[in-house]
Design a protein around this motif. Sequence first.
Motif, PDB file in Angstrom:
ATOM      1  N   PHE A 130      13.478   0.394   1.699  1.00  0.00           N
ATOM      2  CA  PHE A 130      14.908   0.099   1.765  1.00  0.00           C
ATOM      3  C   PHE A 130      15.648   0.895   2.835  1.00  0.00           C
ATOM      4  N   ASN A 131      15.464   2.208   2.838  1.00  0.00           N
ATOM      5  CA  ASN A 131      16.150   3.061   3.812  1.00  0.00           C
ATOM      6  C   ASN A 131      15.400   4.387   3.946  1.00  0.00           C
ATOM      7  N   ARG A 132      15.926   5.283   4.731  1.00  0.00           N
ATOM      8  CA  ARG A 132      15.257   6.562   4.998  1.00  0.00           C
ATOM      9  C   ARG A 132      15.065   7.388   3.717  1.00  0.00           C
ATOM     10  N   GLY A 133      16.081   7.478   2.893  1.00  0.00           N
ATOM     11  CA  GLY A 133      15.980   8.262   1.655  1.00  0.00           C
ATOM     12  C   GLY A 133      14.921   7.707   0.716  1.00  0.00           C
ATOM     13  N   VAL A 134      14.907   6.414   0.560  1.00  0.00           N
ATOM     14  CA  VAL A 134      13.908   5.772  -0.295  1.00  0.00           C
ATOM     15  C   VAL A 134      12.513   5.977   0.293  1.00  0.00           C
ATOM     16  N   GLN A 135      12.398   5.862   1.604  1.00  0.00           N
ATOM     17  CA  GLN A 135      11.105   6.071   2.260  1.00  0.00           C
ATOM     18  C   GLN A 135      10.584   7.484   1.971  1.00  0.00           C
ATOM     19  N   ARG A 136      11.467   8.460   2.000  1.00  0.00           N
ATOM     20  CA  ARG A 136      11.055   9.844   1.715  1.00  0.00           C
ATOM     21  C   ARG A 136      10.528   9.970   0.285  1.00  0.00           C
ATOM     22  N   ARG A 137      11.220   9.333  -0.673  1.00  0.00           N
ATOM     23  CA  ARG A 137      10.753   9.367  -2.062  1.00  0.00           C
ATOM     24  C   ARG A 137       9.395   8.694  -2.188  1.00  0.00           C
ATOM     25  N   TRP A 138       9.261   7.539  -1.541  1.00  0.00           N
ATOM     26  CA  TRP A 138       8.015   6.771  -1.594  1.00  0.00           C
ATOM     27  C   TRP A 138       6.870   7.571  -0.975  1.00  0.00           C
ATOM     28  N   ASP A 139       7.141   8.269   0.123  1.00  0.00           N
ATOM     29  CA  ASP A 139       6.121   9.055   0.812  1.00  0.00           C
ATOM     30  C   ASP A 139       5.550  10.176  -0.063  1.00  0.00           C
ATOM     31  N   LYS A 140       6.315  10.662  -1.040  1.00  0.00           N
ATOM     32  CA  LYS A 140       5.861  11.757  -1.896  1.00  0.00           C
ATOM     33  C   LYS A 140       4.742  11.336  -2.854  1.00  0.00           C
ATOM     34  N   ASP A 141       4.650  10.036  -3.147  1.00  0.00           N
ATOM     35  CA  ASP A 141       3.592   9.561  -4.053  1.00  0.00           C
ATOM     36  C   ASP A 141       3.237   8.117  -3.711  1.00  0.00           C
ATOM     37  N   ARG A 142       2.831   7.889  -2.484  1.00  0.00           N
ATOM     38  CA  ARG A 142       2.494   6.534  -2.052  1.00  0.00           C
ATOM     39  C   ARG A 142       1.487   5.870  -2.982  1.00  0.00           C
ATOM     40  N   ALA A 143       0.404   6.578  -3.277  1.00  0.00           N
ATOM     41  CA  ALA A 143      -0.646   5.987  -4.111  1.00  0.00           C
ATOM     42  C   ALA A 143      -0.107   5.587  -5.484  1.00  0.00           C
ATOM     43  N   GLY A 144       0.708   6.421  -6.068  1.00  0.00           N
ATOM     44  CA  GLY A 144       1.286   6.118  -7.380  1.00  0.00           C
ATOM     45  C   GLY A 144       2.214   4.924  -7.337  1.00  0.00           C
ATOM     46  N   PHE A 145       3.081   4.875  -6.329  1.00  0.00           N
ATOM     47  CA  PHE A 145       4.006   3.747  -6.225  1.00  0.00           C
ATOM     48  C   PHE A 145       3.269   2.442  -5.914  1.00  0.00           C
ATOM     49  N   ILE A 146       2.217   2.531  -5.112  1.00  0.00           N
ATOM     50  CA  ILE A 146       1.424   1.340  -4.804  1.00  0.00           C
ATOM     51  C   ILE A 146       0.704   0.850  -6.057  1.00  0.00           C
ATOM     52  N   ALA A 147       0.091   1.758  -6.794  1.00  0.00           N
ATOM     53  CA  ALA A 147      -0.612   1.371  -8.019  1.00  0.00           C
ATOM     54  C   ALA A 147       0.346   0.691  -8.994  1.00  0.00           C
ATOM     55  N   GLN A 148       1.532   1.274  -9.181  1.00  0.00           N
ATOM     56  CA  GLN A 148       2.497   0.674 -10.110  1.00  0.00           C
ATOM     57  C   GLN A 148       3.074  -0.613  -9.531  1.00  0.00           C
ATOM     58  N   GLY A 149       3.288  -0.639  -8.221  1.00  0.00           N
ATOM     59  CA  GLY A 149       3.789  -1.855  -7.588  1.00  0.00           C
ATOM     60  C   GLY A 149       2.821  -3.018  -7.741  1.00  0.00           C
ATOM     61  N   ASP A 150       1.521  -2.730  -7.626  1.00  0.00           N
ATOM     62  CA  ASP A 150       0.516  -3.773  -7.807  1.00  0.00           C
ATOM     63  C   ASP A 150       0.527  -4.321  -9.231  1.00  0.00           C
ATOM     64  N   ILE A 151       0.863  -3.483 -10.183  1.00  0.00           N
ATOM     65  CA  ILE A 151       0.983  -3.930 -11.577  1.00  0.00           C
ATOM     66  C   ILE A 151       2.270  -4.746 -11.746  1.00  0.00           C
ATOM     67  N   ASN A 152       3.371  -4.293 -11.159  1.00  0.00           N
ATOM     68  CA  ASN A 152       4.668  -4.947 -11.344  1.00  0.00           C
ATOM     69  C   ASN A 152       4.804  -6.266 -10.580  1.00  0.00           C
ATOM     70  N   TRP A 153       4.178  -6.369  -9.432  1.00  0.00           N
ATOM     71  CA  TRP A 153       4.402  -7.513  -8.532  1.00  0.00           C
ATOM     72  C   TRP A 153       4.163  -8.880  -9.187  1.00  0.00           C
ATOM     73  N   PRO A 154       3.054  -9.117  -9.888  1.00  0.00           N
ATOM     74  CA  PRO A 154       2.863 -10.457 -10.466  1.00  0.00           C
ATOM     75  C   PRO A 154       3.990 -10.864 -11.413  1.00  0.00           C
ATOM     76  N   ASP A 155       4.529  -9.930 -12.182  1.00  0.00           N
ATOM     77  CA  ASP A 155       5.644 -10.258 -13.076  1.00  0.00           C
ATOM     78  C   ASP A 155       6.911 -10.561 -12.280  1.00  0.00           C
ATOM     79  N   LEU A 156       7.134  -9.846 -11.189  1.00  0.00           N
ATOM     80  CA  LEU A 156       8.304 -10.128 -10.353  1.00  0.00           C
ATOM     81  C   LEU A 156       8.186 -11.523  -9.731  1.00  0.00           C
ATOM     82  N   VAL A 157       6.987 -11.872  -9.275  1.00  0.00           N
ATOM     83  CA  VAL A 157       6.764 -13.210  -8.711  1.00  0.00           C
ATOM     84  C   VAL A 157       7.032 -14.259  -9.781  1.00  0.00           C
ATOM     85  N   ALA A 158       6.452 -14.064 -10.968  1.00  0.00           N
ATOM     86  CA  ALA A 158       6.615 -15.042 -12.051  1.00  0.00           C
ATOM     87  C   ALA A 158       8.084 -15.174 -12.456  1.00  0.00           C
ATOM     88  N   GLY A 159       8.799 -14.061 -12.467  1.00  0.00           N
ATOM     89  CA  GLY A 159      10.204 -14.081 -12.883  1.00  0.00           C
ATOM     90  C   GLY A 159      11.148 -14.631 -11.827  1.00  0.00           C
TER      91      GLY A 159
END
Length: 161
Positions: A130-159
Amino acid sequence: MPLTRRTLLIASAASLATVYGIQSVIADTGDLGGLIYKTSDGVAIDGTDTVAYFTQGKPVAGSAAFTHDWQGATWQFSSAENRDLFAADPTAYAPQYGGYCAWAVGEKNSLASTEPERWAIVDDKLYLNFNRGVQRRWDKDRAGFIAQGDINWPDLVAGNS
């Protein structure tokens, strides 16, 4: 065999692993379910050349002269070569989560716009934020956010289909 608490816990854990495994496969197929971050006229990721992140290491504006339609969006590129690379293998170059903010998908289970300058390639996959601040937060735990994003994405698509 009577169902004990232990048996139920093991069965539940196995079921969850199966469900999450299936969701991860769905997230990794590149099928964005038509859920693409795009302008009101259907141009994906604000017209940024998604191939350029991989070939030039930076965001580059695409052109209406070099386009490819894929998954309900028009993707723009800075050159015919980049367009052709994308057309040959869109899933290799398309951003994860349809170009929506990777942090929002992973942390908030929601969709948010992105800025072309807020990006990262992780394991040969492009993620936008989204922006620089969000990127900094995401950078602190990329693997964690990606793992959770992969779980969340199919439900977001379906919804959102």
